[in-house]
Design an enzyme around this catalytic site. Structure first.
Site, mmCIF file in Angstrom:
data_model
loop_
_atom_site.group_PDB
_atom_site.id
_atom_site.type_symbol
_atom_site.label_atom_id
_atom_site.label_comp_id
_atom_site.label_asym_id
_atom_site.label_seq_id
_atom_site.Cartn_x
_atom_site.Cartn_y
_atom_site.Cartn_z
ATOM 1 N N HIS A 221 24.694 -15.797 13.229
ATOM 2 C CA HIS A 221 23.685 -16.111 14.246
ATOM 3 C C HIS A 221 24.081 -15.552 15.604
ATOM 4 C CE1 HIS A 221 20.693 -19.168 12.594
ATOM 5 N NE2 HIS A 221 21.285 -18.604 11.563
ATOM 6 N N ASP B 297 19.114 -20.256 20.118
ATOM 7 C CA ASP B 297 19.265 -20.324 18.664
ATOM 8 C C ASP B 297 18.839 -21.698 18.166
ATOM 9 O OD1 ASP B 297 21.169 -18.660 16.434
ATOM 10 O OD2 ASP B 297 20.607 -20.730 15.975
ATOM 11 N N GLN C 225 32.035 -3.538 9.311
ATOM 12 C CA GLN C 225 30.966 -3.366 8.314
ATOM 13 C C GLN C 225 29.992 -2.226 8.627
ATOM 14 O OE1 GLN C 225 29.640 -6.703 6.096
ATOM 15 N NE2 GLN C 225 27.488 -6.299 6.494
ATOM 16 N N TRP D 78 21.110 -12.578 5.996
ATOM 17 C CA TRP D 78 20.020 -11.724 6.495
ATOM 18 C C TRP D 78 20.533 -10.503 7.265
ATOM 19 C CZ3 TRP D 78 15.714 -10.184 5.006
ATOM 20 C CH2 TRP D 78 14.820 -9.523 5.863
ATOM 21 N N ASN D 79 21.627 -10.693 8.032
ATOM 22 C CA ASN D 79 22.149 -9.526 8.774
ATOM 23 C C ASN D 79 22.648 -8.463 7.816
ATOM 24 O OD1 ASN D 79 22.089 -10.505 11.649
ATOM 25 N ND2 ASN D 79 23.256 -12.141 10.668
ATOM 26 N N SER D 80 23.406 -8.901 6.821
ATOM 27 C CA SER D 80 23.942 -7.926 5.862
ATOM 28 C C SER D 80 22.807 -7.243 5.117
ATOM 29 C CB SER D 80 24.888 -8.609 4.872
ATOM 30 O OG SER D 80 26.023 -9.071 5.559
ATOM 31 N N GLU E 50 21.421 -4.715 7.386
ATOM 32 C CA GLU E 50 22.379 -3.623 7.623
ATOM 33 C C GLU E 50 22.438 -2.695 6.407
ATOM 34 O OE1 GLU E 50 25.868 -5.861 8.868
ATOM 35 O OE2 GLU E 50 24.687 -6.761 10.465
ATOM 36 N N GLU F 165 19.395 -19.359 3.052
ATOM 37 C CA GLU F 165 18.157 -18.795 2.505
ATOM 38 C C GLU F 165 18.438 -17.535 1.694
ATOM 39 O OE1 GLU F 165 19.486 -17.642 5.077
ATOM 40 O OE2 GLU F 165 18.540 -15.778 5.706
HETATM 41 N N1 UDP Z 1 30.592 -8.960 9.299
HETATM 42 C C1 UDP Z 1 31.453 -7.953 9.661
HETATM 43 N N2 UDP Z 1 32.663 -7.897 9.043
HETATM 44 C C2 UDP Z 1 33.040 -8.774 8.084
HETATM 45 C C3 UDP Z 1 32.131 -9.813 7.716
HETATM 46 C C4 UDP Z 1 30.915 -9.861 8.350
HETATM 47 O O1 UDP Z 1 31.151 -7.113 10.534
HETATM 48 O O2 UDP Z 1 34.152 -8.670 7.551
HETATM 49 C C5 UDP Z 1 29.267 -9.046 9.998
HETATM 50 C C6 UDP Z 1 28.156 -8.386 9.232
HETATM 51 O O3 UDP Z 1 28.042 -7.034 9.592
HETATM 52 C C7 UDP Z 1 26.950 -9.220 9.647
HETATM 53 C C8 UDP Z 1 27.529 -10.589 9.925
HETATM 54 O O4 UDP Z 1 28.916 -10.415 10.088
HETATM 55 O O5 UDP Z 1 26.402 -8.713 10.838
HETATM 56 C C9 UDP Z 1 27.287 -11.566 8.783
HETATM 57 O O6 UDP Z 1 25.983 -12.022 8.855
HETATM 58 P P1 UDP Z 1 25.143 -12.362 7.556
HETATM 59 O O7 UDP Z 1 23.811 -12.851 8.026
HETATM 60 O O8 UDP Z 1 25.099 -11.217 6.637
HETATM 61 O O9 UDP Z 1 25.939 -13.478 6.812
HETATM 62 P P2 UDP Z 1 26.630 -14.859 7.304
HETATM 63 O O10 UDP Z 1 27.942 -14.503 7.815
HETATM 64 O O11 UDP Z 1 25.731 -15.461 8.348
HETATM 65 O O12 UDP Z 1 26.687 -15.644 6.035
#
Ligand code: UDP
Length: 481
Positions: A20, A112, A346, A364-366, A369, A385
């Site tokens: 977030h 947020d 990443q 959602w970010n992954s 990406e 989700e």
């Molecule tokens: N991320 C990263 N390196 C890592 C693990 C995660 O840069 O070793 C970043 C990834 O690029 C993304 C975020 O952390 O932007 C993770 O967000 P996501 O919504 O995918 O999953 P969450 O961590 O919220 O479960």
């Protein structure tokens, strides 16, 4: 400057970690690049993880800065290492935030939704308020209709698939894949922490997505669900230089040159990147199954191991508990794989031409990406989700292979080895092979990647939405002044 020409001043109040916080910092930077005066509100400790990228933006002339909220010495927010769970209490920030807002009176604040108290606190100050909740439109629509039609209540078992009614596509889930608060709302002892509806009485919602990714669901989210929404993503694309990519979220715990030279030595589209995001804690037994599956598949990989669930581990320092005997030596000698312990860069990895697939937990970010990098994915949802995101990737966009994850697991529950090595092996072979199905998925994924990039360029849908929001905030200011 009069009220028409002075830049729109926006405060951004991100959550205190992980999936977030990262995108909201990007959103603040994006609005600055559209001419707004962006200010990120955070604590001194949390500022450390993104201070450098803000400095770089300032040096390039953007109006973006950080204001920190000071807490009494004996109060702290746990987890400043990107692992704050969605239930971390941040209410000690309420009074300092209100004081700051009352002093500066920005044109608007984006907050947020995980700061559960913030909607009410900001409302009392009369400052236009926009909500950010980290998800895309698809999963919001799925959740809405699960709540509205309760199709799971008619399912005869935890594993009988049911269709979520009323959506533009046929979306199937099982009860076992639903969050516990939907599946068993009256379970004894379970007290869901209510988030309320932060969108109520707000100016609208800022979404990290782009129209071309999920057009039918953007329309549904706006028209059927009545949300006023601006889509400004994929926000990760605002990270254009190597430092921003390598340090996003946290400084990588691996030498980025080592990662890049590993990738440089590989064929185009041959490497699978594996990550479960910033929060997930896998059981050591599950990591073992992944390792065996990767070894059996015989494809090159980079595996960001992330967090390991600790209380279940007898001797975490002894790698034998989560890696097969001799695994690391074998992959090192054969130059077939790279293990990253801790934080991986990443964005840098995903955009490298040698990477050809992404095994993701569907955060959602992954997800976005992976889309930006034009990559097909292996979907392995765990919580939040993520099961909805899996359906979007695999069933609607058809750019993913499901590993076969069936159980939604709460953040507070002890994880177990839910997916065996055979499933890992099969999914990797299916995605990374040159079969017609894989080629077709790759083609679709590349096409989406191009659309994602176009969305944030001048004239693109997300670019226009960001401008439109600024215009609307200006017109409100004008009519009030
Ligand atoms: N991320 C990263 N390196 C890592 C693990 C995660 O840069 O070793 C970043 C990834 O690029 C993304 C975020 O952390 O932007 C993770 O967000 P996501 O919504 O995918 O999953 P969450 O961590 O919220 O479960």
């Amino acid at each position: 400057m009069d009220s028409k020409s002075s830049p729109v001043e926006i405060f951004f109040f991100p959550y205190v970690g992980g999936g977030h916080q990262i995108p909201m910092i990007d959103i603040a930077r994006i609005f600055a690049s559209h001419g707004a005066k962006s200010t990120v509100i955070t604590t001194p400790k949390h500022a450390l993880s993104f201070q450098k990228s803000i400095n770089r933006d300032q040096e390039s002339g953007l109006s973006v800065s950080i204001k920190t909220l000071h807490l009494p010495d004996d109060i702290d927010i746990a987890d400043t290492d990107m692992s704050a769970s969605p239930h971390t209490d941040t209410s000690m920030l309420q009074e300092p935030l209100k004081a700051l807002l009352a002093e500066h009176k920005p044109d608007c604040i984006v907050h947020d939704a995980f700061h559960r108290w913030s909607a009410e606190a900001i409302y009392s100050l009369g400052i236009p308020r926009l909500v950010f909740n980290g998800n895309g439109c698809f999963s919001r629509c799925v959740m809405e209709n699960l709540g509205k039609y309760k199709p799971h209540e008619k399912a005869s078992s935890d594993y009988e698939p049911f269709v979520v009614p009323g959506l533009p596509d046929r979306v199937e889930l099982t009860k076992s894949q639903l969050p516990i608060m939907i599946r068993q709302p009256q379970q004894r002892g379970f007290v869901p922490k209510k988030m309320g509806k932060p969108e109520e009485n707000s100016f609208g919602v800022v979404v990290n997505s782009f129209y071309e990714l999920e057009p039918a669901y953007v329309e549904y989210f706006k028209k059927e669900m009545g949300n006023k929404a601006w889509l400004v993503g994929p926000v990760s694309l605002c990270n254009r230089n190597v430092e921003d990519k390598a340090e996003r979220g946290k400084k990588a715990t691996v030498d980025e040159q080592q990662v890049l030279s590993f990738l440089d030595s590989k064929e185009p589209s041959s490497v699978l990147y594996i990550s479960f995001g910033s929060l997930a804690r896998l059981a050591p037994e599950q990591l073992l199954e992944i390792a065996y599956g990767l070894e059996a598949s015989n494809h090159p990989f980079i595996w960001a191991v992330g967090k390991i669930f600790r209380s279940a581990v007898k001797d975490i320092e002894n790698e034998e508990t989560w890696l097969p005997s001799g695994f690391e030596e074998r992959i090192r000698e054969s130059k077939r794989g790279l293990i990253i312990r801790g934080w991986a860069p990443q964005l840098l990895i995903l955009e490298h031409p040698a990477v050809g697939g992404f095994l993701t937990h569907c955060g959602w970010n992954s997800t976005l990406e992976g889309v930006c990098a034009g990559l097909p994915m292996i979907t392995w949802p765990i919580t939040a989700e993520q099961f909805s995101n899996e359906k979007l990737i695999a069933d609607v966009l058809k750019i993913g292979v499901k590993v076969g994850s069936m159980h939604w697991v709460s953040w507070s529950t002890e994880p177990w080895a839910a997916v065996g090595r055979d499933k890992v092996d099969m999914a990797v072979k299916r995605l990374m092979s040159g079969d017609e199905e894989a080629v077709e998925m790759r083609r679709r994924a590349r096409e989406l990647g191009e659309k994602a990039k176009r969305a944030v360029e001048g004239g693109g849908s997300s670019y226009m939405d960001a401008d439109a929001l600024l215009q609307e905030l200006k017109s409100v200011r004008k009519s009030e002044s």
